[in-house]
Design an enzyme around this catalytic site. Structure first.
Site, PDB file in Angstrom:
ATOM      1  N   ARG A  22      21.943  46.808  63.882  1.00  0.00           N
ATOM      2  CA  ARG A  22      21.791  48.102  63.207  1.00  0.00           C
ATOM      3  C   ARG A  22      23.167  48.690  62.883  1.00  0.00           C
ATOM      4  O   ARG A  22      23.623  48.650  61.757  1.00  0.00           O
ATOM      5  CB  ARG A  22      20.966  49.055  64.083  1.00  0.00           C
ATOM      6  CG  ARG A  22      20.350  50.233  63.306  1.00  0.00           C
ATOM      7  CD  ARG A  22      21.305  51.377  63.044  1.00  0.00           C
ATOM      8  NE  ARG A  22      21.836  51.982  64.258  1.00  0.00           N
ATOM      9  CZ  ARG A  22      22.711  52.986  64.255  1.00  0.00           C
ATOM     10  NH1 ARG A  22      23.171  53.483  63.102  1.00  0.00           N
ATOM     11  NH2 ARG A  22      23.176  53.477  65.394  1.00  0.00           N
ATOM     12  N   ASP A  23      23.868  49.208  63.863  1.00  0.00           N
ATOM     13  CA  ASP A  23      25.153  49.845  63.620  1.00  0.00           C
ATOM     14  C   ASP A  23      26.175  48.846  63.087  1.00  0.00           C
ATOM     15  O   ASP A  23      27.065  49.198  62.301  1.00  0.00           O
ATOM     16  CB  ASP A  23      25.664  50.493  64.916  1.00  0.00           C
ATOM     17  CG  ASP A  23      26.647  51.623  64.667  1.00  0.00           C
ATOM     18  OD1 ASP A  23      26.839  52.000  63.503  1.00  0.00           O
ATOM     19  OD2 ASP A  23      27.215  52.136  65.646  1.00  0.00           O
ATOM     20  N   HIS A 214      28.960  54.898  73.812  1.00  0.00           N
ATOM     21  CA  HIS A 214      29.034  54.146  72.557  1.00  0.00           C
ATOM     22  C   HIS A 214      30.408  54.407  71.961  1.00  0.00           C
ATOM     23  O   HIS A 214      30.728  55.545  71.593  1.00  0.00           O
ATOM     24  CB  HIS A 214      27.931  54.661  71.618  1.00  0.00           C
ATOM     25  CG  HIS A 214      27.957  54.071  70.243  1.00  0.00           C
ATOM     26  ND1 HIS A 214      27.014  53.145  69.821  1.00  0.00           N
ATOM     27  CD2 HIS A 214      28.770  54.286  69.180  1.00  0.00           C
ATOM     28  CE1 HIS A 214      27.259  52.827  68.564  1.00  0.00           C
ATOM     29  NE2 HIS A 214      28.325  53.508  68.151  1.00  0.00           N
ATOM     30  N   HIS A 216      33.792  53.204  69.338  1.00  0.00           N
ATOM     31  CA  HIS A 216      34.354  52.468  68.213  1.00  0.00           C
ATOM     32  C   HIS A 216      35.832  52.228  68.507  1.00  0.00           C
ATOM     33  O   HIS A 216      36.470  53.014  69.206  1.00  0.00           O
ATOM     34  CB  HIS A 216      34.187  53.253  66.913  1.00  0.00           C
ATOM     35  CG  HIS A 216      32.785  53.257  66.393  1.00  0.00           C
ATOM     36  ND1 HIS A 216      32.441  52.789  65.141  1.00  0.00           N
ATOM     37  CD2 HIS A 216      31.620  53.681  66.956  1.00  0.00           C
ATOM     38  CE1 HIS A 216      31.136  52.915  64.956  1.00  0.00           C
ATOM     39  NE2 HIS A 216      30.618  53.461  66.045  1.00  0.00           N
ATOM     40  N   CYS A 247      29.895  53.858  60.173  1.00  0.00           N
ATOM     41  CA  CYS A 247      28.889  54.783  59.662  1.00  0.00           C
ATOM     42  C   CYS A 247      29.156  55.068  58.191  1.00  0.00           C
ATOM     43  O   CYS A 247      30.270  55.483  57.842  1.00  0.00           O
ATOM     44  CB  CYS A 247      28.901  56.081  60.460  1.00  0.00           C
ATOM     45  SG  CYS A 247      27.734  57.317  59.833  1.00  0.00           S
ATOM     46  N   ASN A 256      32.573  49.001  65.766  1.00  0.00           N
ATOM     47  CA  ASN A 256      32.262  49.207  67.178  1.00  0.00           C
ATOM     48  C   ASN A 256      33.115  48.275  68.034  1.00  0.00           C
ATOM     49  O   ASN A 256      33.650  47.282  67.545  1.00  0.00           O
ATOM     50  CB  ASN A 256      30.786  48.884  67.458  1.00  0.00           C
ATOM     51  CG  ASN A 256      29.838  49.740  66.657  1.00  0.00           C
ATOM     52  OD1 ASN A 256      29.848  49.712  65.438  1.00  0.00           O
ATOM     53  ND2 ASN A 256      29.014  50.499  67.331  1.00  0.00           N
TER      54      ASN A 256
END
Length: 307
Positions: A22-23, A214, A216, A247, A256
């Site tokens: 996803r990300d 989470h 990055h 994003c 990430n």
């Protein structure tokens, strides 16, 4: 203590939530096919991942890389003990997620109005109301809810984010049935001291819920931040195979932290993840081949140690 590709035998466990499908993909120019995304998810599970952010139920016109979420969920291999997470931002997305039989629902609630308005088309207070409605709709489904606090460490539009702002958002989230709360450095501006301070601040208002982080690596602090989170008691970390990610609604929000690089750091620090280091590195390289670019991760280039 014996060390294998999945970490030290008998060591304390750190859970990896793989967000690559996803990300990791949502900001890439190349759109992977449904079949490739299914293969990515299934191979991550084969490598030992037990929680994986598989899909996002957002408008495909806004994020075309996430189109076909239902088809992906219909095609993935279901296995006992494996949770396929679906990201939702509104009640329509929740309806789709429940119908697709996700294992877990994750809702993103930004800490700042600047990001929330651009990413989700509403204020933070309005998004918290949406979260409350999603929480109510999930009652009786048996599907657990987790919530990610986006831009918890800094915002591309509003700048510095006061810890008290994040504390207040977490306090509101703790009024729901969420079983886990994640603090996200959406644009990779956080530093270890900030991680430690924010964890201490939100802990007392989280209502005993598990905290996840989470990060990055936009400014090369992601791995240091991850280690600071572990030192602060966090035992669940997000990461993305190959180090891909970003994003589409946050300027300069690059990759990430890479799953394989994170595994190396954790395993060599005497912890266990249950995820195979070599298989993760190979899968990061596979993603790079599909995306037509070199993975930001370093483990696939240098290899593990000892060799």
């Amino acid at each position: 203590m014996a060390v294998d590709e999945r970490g030290s035998e008998g060591a304390e466990h750190v859970e990896i939530v793989e967000v690559g499908p996803r990300d990791g993909l949502q900001n890439e120019d190349t759109v992977l096919s449904v079949e490739d995304r299914i293969e990515l998810i299934d191979r991550a599970v084969d490598a030992g991942v037990r929680r994986i952010e598989a899909v996002s139920f957002v408008n495909p016109k806004r994020v075309p890389q996430m189109a076909g979420a239902e088809e992906v969920m219909a095609g993935v291999r279901r296995a006992p003990g494996v949770s396929h997470i679906g990201l939702v931002l509104n009640r329509r997305g929740l309806e789709r997620a429940v119908a697709a039989k996700v294992s877990e629902v994750n809702v993103a609630v930004p800490a700042t109005d600047g990001f929330c308005t651009r990413n989700q088309g509403c204020s933070v207070d309005e998004m918290l109301d949406v979260l409350a409605a999603i929480d109510a709709d999930l009652a009786g489904t048996g599907i657990p809810l987790s919530v990610t606090v986006s831009t918890a460490f800094g915002c591309p539009f509003d700048g510095e984010v006061a810890p008290g702002r994040v504390v207040e958002v977490v306090r509101r989230i703790a009024d729901t049935g969420a079983v886990e709360i994640a603090l996200a450095d959406t644009i990779g501006v956080g530093v270890p001291r900030q991680v430690s301070e924010l964890l201490r601040a939100v802990g007392p208002v989280a209502g005993g819920r598990a905290l996840r982080c989470h990060f990055h690596n936009t400014r090369n602090t992601g791995y240091a931040n991850a280690l600071a989170a572990v030192d602060g008691g966090v035992r669940v970390l997000d990461s993305s195979l190959g180090g891909f990610g970003g994003c589409p609604f946050a300027p300069a929000a690059t990759g990430n932290i890479a799953t394989e690089d994170l595994l190396y750091m954790l395993h060599r620090s005497g912890l266990r993840t249950g995820v195979d280091l070599a298989e993760a590195a190979a899968l990061g390289d596979w993603m790079g081949e599909r995306l037509g670019k070199r993975p930001p991760a370093y483990l696939g280039r240098a290899g593990g140690f000892p060799v």
